[in-house]
Write a protein that holds these residues in place. Structure first.
Motif, PDB file in Angstrom:
ATOM      1  N   THR A  26       0.893  -1.077  -0.221  1.00 42.70           N
ATOM      2  CA  THR A  26       0.077  -0.184  -0.536  1.00 42.70           C
ATOM      3  C   THR A  26       0.994   0.955   0.066  1.00 42.70           C
ATOM      4  O   THR A  26       0.321   2.398   0.212  1.00 42.70           O
ATOM      5  N   SER A  27       2.442   1.264  -0.067  1.00 44.32           N
ATOM      6  CA  SER A  27       3.154   2.057  -0.075  1.00 44.32           C
ATOM      7  C   SER A  27       2.842   3.127  -1.165  1.00 44.32           C
ATOM      8  O   SER A  27       2.322   2.350  -2.363  1.00 44.32           O
ATOM      9  N   THR A  28       3.260   4.380  -1.635  1.00 43.07           N
ATOM     10  CA  THR A  28       2.985   4.770  -2.596  1.00 43.07           C
ATOM     11  C   THR A  28       4.592   5.503  -3.367  1.00 43.07           C
ATOM     12  O   THR A  28       5.713   5.636  -2.017  1.00 43.07           O
ATOM     13  N   ALA A  29       4.314   5.350  -4.491  1.00 45.58           N
ATOM     14  CA  ALA A  29       5.682   5.794  -4.857  1.00 45.58           C
ATOM     15  C   ALA A  29       6.176   7.214  -4.155  1.00 45.58           C
ATOM     16  O   ALA A  29       7.897   7.606  -3.871  1.00 45.58           O
ATOM     17  N   SER A  30       5.251   8.473  -4.453  1.00 43.18           N
ATOM     18  CA  SER A  30       6.631   9.444  -2.994  1.00 43.18           C
ATOM     19  C   SER A  30       6.357   9.139  -1.740  1.00 43.18           C
ATOM     20  O   SER A  30       7.433   9.747  -1.291  1.00 43.18           O
ATOM     21  N   GLU A  31       5.994   8.248  -1.239  1.00 44.27           N
ATOM     22  CA  GLU A  31       6.501   7.521   0.290  1.00 44.27           C
ATOM     23  C   GLU A  31       8.080   7.019   0.216  1.00 44.27           C
ATOM     24  O   GLU A  31       8.727   7.145   0.887  1.00 44.27           O
ATOM     25  N   VAL A  32       8.115   6.575  -0.776  1.00 43.84           N
ATOM     26  CA  VAL A  32       9.305   5.733  -0.683  1.00 43.84           C
ATOM     27  C   VAL A  32      10.056   6.421  -1.186  1.00 43.84           C
ATOM     28  O   VAL A  32      11.476   6.582  -0.833  1.00 43.84           O
ATOM     29  N   VAL A  33      11.168   8.057  -2.218  1.00 46.95           N
ATOM     30  CA  VAL A  33      10.981   9.140  -1.578  1.00 46.95           C
ATOM     31  C   VAL A  33      11.517   9.842  -1.192  1.00 46.95           C
ATOM     32  O   VAL A  33      12.694  10.553  -0.883  1.00 46.95           O
ATOM     33  N   GLU A  34      10.686   9.623   0.416  1.00 46.41           N
ATOM     34  CA  GLU A  34      11.197  10.720   1.075  1.00 46.41           C
ATOM     35  C   GLU A  34      12.092  10.239   2.057  1.00 46.41           C
ATOM     36  O   GLU A  34      12.964   9.330   2.034  1.00 46.41           O
ATOM     37  N   GLY A  35      12.833  12.100   2.374  1.00 49.50           N
ATOM     38  CA  GLY A  35      14.077  11.807   2.445  1.00 49.50           C
ATOM     39  C   GLY A  35      15.377  11.301   0.996  1.00 49.50           C
ATOM     40  O   GLY A  35      16.928  12.061   1.538  1.00 49.50           O
ATOM     41  N   LEU A  36      15.129  10.456   0.383  1.00 52.67           N
ATOM     42  CA  LEU A  36      16.094  10.925  -0.567  1.00 52.67           C
ATOM     43  C   LEU A  36      16.473  12.330  -1.182  1.00 52.67           C
ATOM     44  O   LEU A  36      15.139  12.672  -1.562  1.00 52.67           O
ATOM     45  N   ASP A  37      17.990  12.308  -1.925  1.00 49.96           N
ATOM     46  CA  ASP A  37      18.267  13.342  -2.673  1.00 49.96           C
ATOM     47  C   ASP A  37      18.732  12.313  -3.546  1.00 49.96           C
ATOM     48  O   ASP A  37      19.678  12.419  -4.504  1.00 49.96           O
ATOM     49  N   LEU A  38      17.809  13.170  -4.462  1.00 50.03           N
ATOM     50  CA  LEU A  38      18.343  12.410  -6.387  1.00 50.03           C
ATOM     51  C   LEU A  38      19.134  13.859  -7.366  1.00 50.03           C
ATOM     52  O   LEU A  38      19.375  13.717  -8.364  1.00 50.03           O
ATOM     53  N   ARG A  39      19.025  14.695  -6.872  1.00 47.53           N
ATOM     54  CA  ARG A  39      20.162  16.226  -8.043  1.00 47.53           C
ATOM     55  C   ARG A  39      20.955  15.666  -8.081  1.00 47.53           C
ATOM     56  O   ARG A  39      21.637  14.969  -6.815  1.00 47.53           O
ATOM     57  N   THR A  56       5.724   7.366 -11.640  1.00 44.16           N
ATOM     58  CA  THR A  56       7.013   6.401 -11.494  1.00 44.16           C
ATOM     59  C   THR A  56       8.079   7.982 -11.713  1.00 44.16           C
ATOM     60  O   THR A  56       8.865   8.893 -11.001  1.00 44.16           O
ATOM     61  N   ALA A  57       7.950   8.313 -12.745  1.00 43.91           N
ATOM     62  CA  ALA A  57       8.334   9.984 -13.089  1.00 43.91           C
ATOM     63  C   ALA A  57       7.867  10.804 -12.032  1.00 43.91           C
ATOM     64  O   ALA A  57       9.192  11.897 -11.677  1.00 43.91           O
ATOM     65  N   ARG A  58       6.439  11.152 -11.182  1.00 42.74           N
ATOM     66  CA  ARG A  58       7.032  12.289 -10.247  1.00 42.74           C
ATOM     67  C   ARG A  58       7.571  12.543  -9.115  1.00 42.74           C
ATOM     68  O   ARG A  58       7.918  13.030  -8.799  1.00 42.74           O
ATOM     69  N   ALA A  59       7.602  10.453  -8.580  1.00 44.91           N
ATOM     70  CA  ALA A  59       8.428  10.621  -7.923  1.00 44.91           C
ATOM     71  C   ALA A  59      10.254  11.097  -7.809  1.00 44.91           C
ATOM     72  O   ALA A  59      10.613  11.600  -6.847  1.00 44.91           O
ATOM     73  N   LEU A  60      10.403  10.024  -9.008  1.00 46.44           N
ATOM     74  CA  LEU A  60      11.946  10.800  -9.248  1.00 46.44           C
ATOM     75  C   LEU A  60      12.279  12.500  -9.503  1.00 46.44           C
ATOM     76  O   LEU A  60      13.596  12.685  -8.875  1.00 46.44           O
ATOM     77  N   ALA A  61      10.808  13.272  -9.847  1.00 47.12           N
ATOM     78  CA  ALA A  61      11.414  14.490 -10.170  1.00 47.12           C
ATOM     79  C   ALA A  61      11.184  14.996  -8.610  1.00 47.12           C
ATOM     80  O   ALA A  61      11.839  16.134  -8.026  1.00 47.12           O
ATOM     81  N   LEU A  62       9.975  14.963  -7.771  1.00 44.10           N
ATOM     82  CA  LEU A  62       9.991  15.340  -6.338  1.00 44.10           C
ATOM     83  C   LEU A  62      11.044  14.873  -5.746  1.00 44.10           C
ATOM     84  O   LEU A  62      11.386  15.703  -4.931  1.00 44.10           O
ATOM     85  N   ALA A  63      12.424  14.178  -5.777  1.00 42.96           N
ATOM     86  CA  ALA A  63      13.329  13.739  -4.911  1.00 42.96           C
ATOM     87  C   ALA A  63      14.796  14.389  -5.222  1.00 42.96           C
ATOM     88  O   ALA A  63      15.734  14.145  -4.842  1.00 42.96           O
ATOM     89  N   GLY A  64      14.158  14.966  -6.274  1.00 45.37           N
ATOM     90  CA  GLY A  64      15.559  16.057  -7.319  1.00 45.37           C
ATOM     91  C   GLY A  64      16.424  15.635  -8.700  1.00 45.37           C
ATOM     92  O   GLY A  64      16.809  16.342  -9.073  1.00 45.37           O
ATOM     93  N   ALA A  65      15.870  14.941  -9.206  1.00 48.45           N
ATOM     94  CA  ALA A  65      16.275  13.441 -10.402  1.00 48.45           C
ATOM     95  C   ALA A  65      15.641  14.798 -10.607  1.00 48.45           C
ATOM     96  O   ALA A  65      15.089  15.542 -11.513  1.00 48.45           O
ATOM     97  N   SER A  66      16.602  14.864 -12.609  1.00 45.40           N
ATOM     98  CA  SER A  66      16.751  15.050 -14.111  1.00 45.40           C
ATOM     99  C   SER A  66      15.292  14.088 -15.237  1.00 45.40           C
ATOM    100  O   SER A  66      15.961  12.513 -14.821  1.00 45.40           O
ATOM    101  N   VAL A  67      14.253  14.323 -14.851  1.00 50.62           N
ATOM    102  CA  VAL A  67      13.203  13.083 -15.778  1.00 50.62           C
ATOM    103  C   VAL A  67      13.105  13.266 -17.365  1.00 50.62           C
ATOM    104  O   VAL A  67      12.218  14.362 -16.932  1.00 50.62           O
ATOM    105  N   THR A  68      13.593  12.437 -17.974  1.00 46.48           N
ATOM    106  CA  THR A  68      13.197  12.473 -19.461  1.00 46.48           C
ATOM    107  C   THR A  68      12.259  11.835 -19.574  1.00 46.48           C
ATOM    108  O   THR A  68      12.068  10.610 -19.685  1.00 46.48           O
TER     109      THR A  68
END
Length: 318
Positions: A26-39, A56-68
């Motif tokens: 029941t976890s969500t993608a945003s919960e998975v990346v909470e606290g991660l720094d993907l810049r 998936t893209a939204r969660a990666l972006a939320l953690a700071g990644a550059s997403v294509t």
């Protein structure tokens, strides 16, 4: 237990117990990346314009990644990118057209890529339907779900290797339990076509790719894993990645919950160096018990089949 590849490229038995994380079905993608720094880290998500790919893209972006967002419909991709920017504040979201059914389109994208790539999420999927073939005569589901991603990953190998610790995530499905790959008739030219069988074969191929890619590329710091995201209702089809097309008894997830396992496998520090595995509900899965809809099928992790499929795929995408 069937042997799977580890980071060093050797083979060892998968442990009988599931490797648990602090996340669940029941976890969500945003919960998975909470606290991660993907810049500073770069990701490509195929099919990132909607559903599991978008979340998936939204969660990666939320953690700071550059997403294509690698998408077939650029306009849908641009709308998705604007949505991600608005919801995350991350403006480093790009859109590129990639039609996985057409290998020339994949090759064109690869030629434009410059620099390292840290995460490749092979999310896009063709869903069961009538027999259709690509311009090269490949059965559509196998072409999109496996061959297109195979050409994309192998073409981006230099970028993945340059990252030093890249991860590939392929989206499989519990449907893979229903059929192995038929190496003598991958394109349904001799056997009767059935949409469910074609879909199942393509999702088995997604697991086999993860096994062989890890064996071949672990020495370059590249690991690949397959995930079963769960049953997710989408606008264009019920559950393209889960079991709904084959069985009515499905525990439905939201798209954000369906994206949790792919995002976990792409980012979790505790999964560093783990490859050639099949994940579901944010954990390494056990081997399937006949009659159940969970776990991986032995035919999907057989190393000999994985090598033969790789060689066949390399011939098909030339």
């Amino acid at each position: 237990m069937t042997a799977l590849a580890d980071r060093a490229g050797s083979l060892h038995p998968l442990a009988d117990q599931r490797r648990s994380t602090r996340f669940t079905a029941t976890s969500t993608a945003s919960e998975v990346v909470e606290g991660l720094d993907l810049r500073g880290r770069r990701a490509v998500v195929t099919g990132g314009a909607s559903g599991i790919g978008l979340e998936t893209a939204r969660a990666l972006a939320l953690a700071g990644a550059s997403v294509t967002l690698a998408v077939r419909d650029e306009y849908a991709g641009m709308r998705a990118a604007a949505d991600i920017v608005e919801s995350t504040g991350n403006t480093d979201i790009l859109v590129a057209r990639v039609d996985l059914a057409e290998l020339e389109s994949v090759a064109a994208f690869v030629r434009t890529w410059d620099g390292p790539l840290h995460m490749l999420v092979a999310n896009a999927s063709a869903v069961p339907g009538p027999l259709l073939r690509t311009s090269r005569g490949h059965e559509l589901q196998f072409a999109v779900n496996h061959l297109g991603h195979f050409k994309l990953a192998t073409g981006l190998w230099p970028a993945l290797a340059a990252a030093g610790d890249a991860r590939i995530v392929t989206l499989s499905s519990s449907a893979h339990l229903r059929a192995p790959v038929d190496l003598d008739d991958l394109q349904f030219t001799r056997r009767p076509y059935h949409p469910g069988a074609a879909y199942a074969q393509s999702k088995t191929a997604a697991v086999l790719f993860a096994v062989e890619a890890t064996r071949r590329w672990a020495g370059d710091g590249i690991t690949a894993n397959a995930v079963m995201p769960g049953g997710v209702r989408t606008a264009h089809r019920r559950d393209p990645h889960g079991t709904a097309d084959y069985d009515g008894a499905v525990r439905w997830k939201t798209a954000a919950q369906g994206a949790a396992t792919p995002v976990l496998v792409a980012t979790a520090p505790e999964l560093t160096g783990i490859g050639g595995r099949y994940f579901e509900d944010c954990a390494i899965a056990e081997e399937n018990v006949p009659g159940s809809r969970t776990g991986y099928a032995r035919h999907a992790v057989d190393p000999e089949t994985a090598q033969r499929l790789w060689d066949a795929s390399a011939d098909l995408v030339r």
